[in-house]
Structures are given as structure tokens and as C-alpha cells.
Scaffold this active site. Structure first.
Site, PDB file in Angstrom:
ATOM      1  N   GLY A 100      58.463   4.720  58.383  1.00 50.94           N
ATOM      2  CA  GLY A 100      57.631   5.850  58.792  1.00 50.94           C
ATOM      3  C   GLY A 100      58.009   7.145  58.109  1.00 50.94           C
ATOM      4  N   LEU A 101      58.816   7.054  57.036  1.00 50.95           N
ATOM      5  CA  LEU A 101      59.197   8.270  56.306  1.00 50.95           C
ATOM      6  C   LEU A 101      58.373   8.452  55.033  1.00 50.95           C
ATOM      7  CD1 LEU A 101      63.078   8.512  56.727  1.00 50.95           C
ATOM      8  CD2 LEU A 101      61.331   9.899  57.778  1.00 50.95           C
ATOM      9  N   SER A 103      57.673   6.387  52.454  1.00 51.73           N
ATOM     10  CA  SER A 103      58.229   5.968  51.164  1.00 51.73           C
ATOM     11  C   SER A 103      57.126   5.511  50.196  1.00 51.73           C
ATOM     12  CB  SER A 103      59.312   4.908  51.360  1.00 51.73           C
ATOM     13  OG  SER A 103      58.803   3.626  51.241  1.00 51.73           O
ATOM     14  N   ALA A 105      53.942   6.493  49.959  1.00 52.81           N
ATOM     15  CA  ALA A 105      53.210   7.652  49.418  1.00 52.81           C
ATOM     16  C   ALA A 105      54.090   8.439  48.452  1.00 52.81           C
ATOM     17  CB  ALA A 105      52.745   8.554  50.567  1.00 52.81           C
ATOM     18  N   ASP A 147      49.616  11.097  55.246  1.00 51.27           N
ATOM     19  CA  ASP A 147      50.856  10.849  54.483  1.00 51.27           C
ATOM     20  C   ASP A 147      50.751  11.394  53.061  1.00 51.27           C
ATOM     21  OD1 ASP A 147      51.742   9.485  56.689  1.00 51.27           O
ATOM     22  OD2 ASP A 147      52.439   7.732  55.581  1.00 51.27           O
TER      23      ASP A 147
HETATM   24  O1  PMV Z   1      53.962   4.716  59.455  1.00 49.54           O
HETATM   25  P1  PMV Z   1      53.604   5.975  58.778  1.00 49.54           P
HETATM   26  O2  PMV Z   1      54.626   7.019  58.870  1.00 49.54           O
HETATM   27  O3  PMV Z   1      53.047   5.798  57.408  1.00 49.54           O
HETATM   28  O4  PMV Z   1      52.497   6.687  59.638  1.00 49.54           O
HETATM   29  C1  PMV Z   1      51.256   6.173  59.882  1.00 49.54           C
HETATM   30  C2  PMV Z   1      50.495   7.197  60.653  1.00 49.54           C
HETATM   31  C3  PMV Z   1      49.295   6.633  61.353  1.00 49.54           C
HETATM   32  O5  PMV Z   1      48.680   7.714  62.038  1.00 49.54           O
HETATM   33  C4  PMV Z   1      49.706   5.588  62.372  1.00 49.54           C
HETATM   34  C5  PMV Z   1      48.328   6.012  60.357  1.00 49.54           C
HETATM   35  C6  PMV Z   1      47.607   7.013  59.480  1.00 49.54           C
HETATM   36  O6  PMV Z   1      47.039   6.569  58.477  1.00 49.54           O
HETATM   37  O7  PMV Z   1      47.579   8.217  59.789  1.00 49.54           O
END
Ligand code: PMV
Length: 308
Positions: A100-101, A103, A105, A147
Site C-alpha cells: 500500500g505504499l 511501489s 506507481a 496513486d
Molecule cells: O493499495 P494501494 O495503496 O495501492 O491503495 C489502493 C487504494 C484504493 O482506494 C483501495 C484503490 C484505488 O484505486 O484508489
């Protein structure tokens, strides 16, 4: 030899709801980065992309758009109307994968910028963001675009899908601890699970998303006002709504509880959930205790980042 880089990111408020048109807030995490280095190779050799951390090497000539590294290279070359260069592009990253950091992107952003720099071209943040969004769509199904936006602009963003994005400046420094649960978070799978749940119970999920959206707007006000004390409870309420959406996990719940018990002003999961990271808002006086509490509760690694 040229090089280019891009930061990691955390979502502060609004994950999942942001896919459904509600606002989200994300900030860059500049101390973890993806870096692309590009050097010339003999004429006729074509472009090779080497991802050292992933132990992958891709020859563009033999690749297709199904490969994320090749996809960003194809898209960038098409956008710049450039031929494939004879070059070796090596990408490294200190951003944990599937946490979720951001990486994915960040790697795509670094590759696009590295290629553009090697070719002597400029790529504005809006252009990078758009190219990286195309890659995110290939691999995550229905990304909101938050992201690629925060990573390309490297500034706090208030993001609403399909609208002009806004950057903003916090009114005071806000310090967050980012605790890695060690559980992978498969963004595409969790986003798909939320979509299935929303289809099964649309009214309930729309209500949850509305509540998250209201919290995100309140959070932007608190951030801009430099109101550290108000932000914590908003994070706690966002976490409760994420739990209701079914995207938390027992370990994430334990990390959130440990952070609060150790004195954090608020804590929540960040990103898609079911794994990945928990973020905790701390003050100078409590940061060390919260970090220790998170480690005791099972965090693999804790990063500290200050926004504003
Ligand atoms: O898992 P991450 O940090 O890439 O976050 C995804 C964020 C969501 O809202 C769940 C999906 C999105 O596309 O915004």
C-alpha cells in the site's frame, strides 16, 4: 547515464470510497523511492529493462503490454513519439512491494521519467500521471487514479476521480508512523471484493462511502488548519468504516489498537487493506512509545514520515 526517481505514498483518508467518486487524501513518502538509471548500449541492442529487486529483465522487443515494465516503456515512447532507444534501464526501489505504499506507481513513474530524460524530453507531472494511470488500469482493474497522482506530483493531494486534482499545504507538520504488517495487500483483489460487496448491498456501501467522504473533507480542513488534535479522531472513524467495509484484518486491527494504546492520536489502515500498512498519527513526545507498541504488536518495519 541519466537517472530519475519517484516517491512512495500513503493514503491518509478515503481509500475504496475514492474509487466510487468520493474524495481521498494521499501524501508522498519521499524517503522511500523507486529509481531508474538509464545508460546507452551498442547500436541495435534495443531497450532492456532490468528490475533488480524483482530479479526481472525485459527486452522491449520481445515484450507485450501485459508486462507492467514494458507497458510503461511502450506508453512513454508512444507519448514522446520516440523510437525505441538502445539502452539499459535499471530500476531499483526501497518501497516495500504490495504494502500500500505505491511501489507499482513509483516504479512506473521512475521508468517514464528515466526514459524521457534519456531521450532529452520533458515530462510534466500531469503527463507522467496519465501514462502511469494507463498501466494501473491494465493491472488493477478499476483504479481511482489517486496513486499515480500523488506519486507523480509528490505533494499532498485531495483527489476526486475524474476531476481536476488539487494539491494542498498542511498548516503545520503532521508526523505519521507507517507500520508494515508484513501481510501482502493485493490491491486489485481487495478492490474487486469491495465491488462485489457493493453490488450485493448497494445502499449500505453507498452510505459507508458517503460517511468516508465527509470524514475526508473534515480531514482536509484539519490538515490545512494545522489542527493535529482533530485529525486523530477522524482517522479512527475512517478505520471503523473500513472495518465495516470488510477490508481490515485481525493483524491490522491489533496494530491499530496497539498504536492507540501507546498514545497515538489516531490510527487506521492505509491503502487497499486486508494487509499492507497501518498509519498512526503521533506527537514528538509519544512517537517512540508508539513505534515500540507497533513493533510489539507484530509490525515488521516502522517508517516515520512528516507531512507539512
Ligand atoms: O493499495 P494501494 O495503496 O495501492 O491503495 C489502493 C487504494 C484504493 O482506494 C483501495 C484503490 C484505488 O484505486 O484508489
Amino acid at each position: 547515464m541519466v537517472s530519475a526517481s519517484a516517491p512512495g505514498k500513503i493514503i491518509l483518508f478515503g481509500e475504496h470510497a475514492v474509487v466510487y467518486g468520493r474524495p481521498g487524501i494521499a501524501v508522498p513518502v519521499s524517503q522511500v523511492r523507486a529509481t531508474a538509471r538509464v545508460e546507452a548500449t551498442p547500436p541495435g541492442s534495443g531497450l532492456t529493462l532490468l528490475a533488480l529487486d524483482l530479479e526481472r529483465s525485459v527486452h522491449l522487443r520481445a515484450a507485450t503490454m501485459t508486462d507492467p515494465l514494458a507497458a510503461i516503456a511502450f506508453l512513454t515512447l508512444a507519448h514522446l513519439e520516440a523510437d525505441e532507444p538502445d539502452a539499459l534501464l535499471t530500476v531499483t526501489s526501497t518501497i516495500p512491494i504490495a504494502g500500500g505504499l505505491g511501489s507499482g506507481a513509483a516504479v512506473s513513474t521512475a521508468v517514464a521519467r528515466g526514459l524521457a530524460a534519456f531521450l532529452g524530453c520533458d515530462l510534466a507531472p500531469a503527463e507522467v500521471s496519465r501514462l502511469v494511470y494507463e498501466v494501473e488500469k491494465l493491472h488493477h482493474g478499476t483504479p481511482s487514479g489517486i496513486d499515480n497522482t500523488v506519486v507523480a506530483y509528490e505533494q499532498p493531494v485531495y483527489f476526486v476521480r475524474d476531476r481536476r486534482m488539487e494539491t494542498f499545504t498542511p498548516g503545520a507538520p503532521f508526523r505519521f508512523l507507517i507500520a508494515d504488517s508484513g501481510l501482502p495487500s493485493a490491491t486489485g483483489a481487495v478492490v474487486a471484493a469491495v465491488r462485489a460487496a457493493w453490488q450485493a448491498e448497494p445502499a449500505r456501501y453507498e452510505r459507508l462511502f458517503d460517511q468516508v467522504g465527509a470524514l475526508t473533507d473534515a480531514a482536509r480542513q484539519a490538515l490545512e488548519a494545522g489542527d493535529v488534535r482533530s485529525l486523530g479522531p477522524l482517522m479512527d472513524r475512517n478505520q471503523a468504516l473500513l472495518e465495516e467495509m470488510g477490508v481490515s484484518a485481525p493483524l491490522l486491527d491489533r496494530l491499530v489498537a496497539a498504536a492507540r494504546e501507546a498514545g497515538a492520536l489516531g490510527a487506521k489502515l492505509s491503502g487497499a487493506g486486508r494487509g499492507g500498512n497501518v498509519i498512526a498519527l503521533v506527537e514528538e513526545a509519544t512517537a517512540a512509545a508508539v513505534e515500540a507498541g507497533l513493533a510489539d504488536a507484530g509490525a515488521r518495519r516502522v517508517i516515520s514520515t512528516t507531512v507539512g
